[in-house]
Design an enzyme around this catalytic site. Sequence first.
Site, short mmCIF file in Angstrom:
data_model
loop_
_atom_site.label_atom_id
_atom_site.label_comp_id
_atom_site.label_asym_id
_atom_site.label_seq_id
_atom_site.Cartn_x
_atom_site.Cartn_y
_atom_site.Cartn_z
N ASP A 86 107.62 26.61 69.48
CA ASP A 86 107.88 27.99 68.00
C ASP A 86 108.59 27.31 67.32
O ASP A 86 109.34 27.22 67.10
CB ASP A 86 108.40 29.14 69.05
CG ASP A 86 108.17 30.32 68.63
OD1 ASP A 86 108.05 30.93 67.33
OD2 ASP A 86 108.42 31.61 69.33
N HIS B 17 104.10 29.82 68.65
CA HIS B 17 104.34 31.18 68.57
C HIS B 17 103.09 31.83 68.32
O HIS B 17 101.96 30.83 68.06
CB HIS B 17 104.97 31.41 66.86
CG HIS B 17 105.62 32.93 66.72
ND1 HIS B 17 106.76 33.71 67.88
CD2 HIS B 17 104.93 33.88 66.46
CE1 HIS B 17 106.69 34.61 67.65
NE2 HIS B 17 105.60 35.19 66.43
#
Length: 232
Positions: free
Chosen positions: A170, A201
């Site tokens: 992420d 993400h």
Amino acid sequence: MSGQDIEIKGPDGTFGGYLATPDNGKGPGIVVIQEIFGVNQVMRDVCDQLAREGFVALCPDLFWRLEPGIQITDKTEEEWAKAFELFGKFDVDAGIIDVDATIEHLRQMEVCNNKVGAVGYCLGGLLAYLTAARTDADASVGFYGVNIQEKLDEAEQIKKPLMLHIAEKDEFVPAEAQAAIKEGLSGKDHITVHSYAGRDHAFAREGGAHFHQDDADLANGRTLAFFRQHLA
């Protein structure tokens, strides 16, 4: 499945939301907590899919204090700039007050069986965690929540089931933050944390730059099973 825009009365004012109801006309409620793009088509599609699975899904407009009704995408630089501007101005504590009001709104609807959960994405992933800590939601799920590591002192307040989906790559949640989250929530039987290797993400956002079908299906399947278990 049917969907409509409705109004929700909260302690600070009235704000909009998108409601999707199942064909059988009744089911457990789920508050769908937006990303940084408003109650856009992606969030509406999430609500519609949950309704097809038998849930009453309601996505509140949490940006109503800043720019009511805004709906943008992740397709242009201008929209990303606007989304980050709204994110920067957003009051998280006020947002949870609105989520709490949305939970109560769902509970009072005839189409809801009184059980209400919450699921959130990105900004909504953080808010789903805080929903578990600060409201009486029956179960909460957060997808790639940002800044949860800064709120770990609230974990002791979480009494109902919580599931978090973490993308190991992420771009907004560095490895040390992920480690802190896992350590801070370890040993709590009612909290489940799933990590997805190689994912960035928003890997579950259909049409997004980092969308990954297999892991999106895995995370969504885990989420549905979790809600069916805890909201039945």
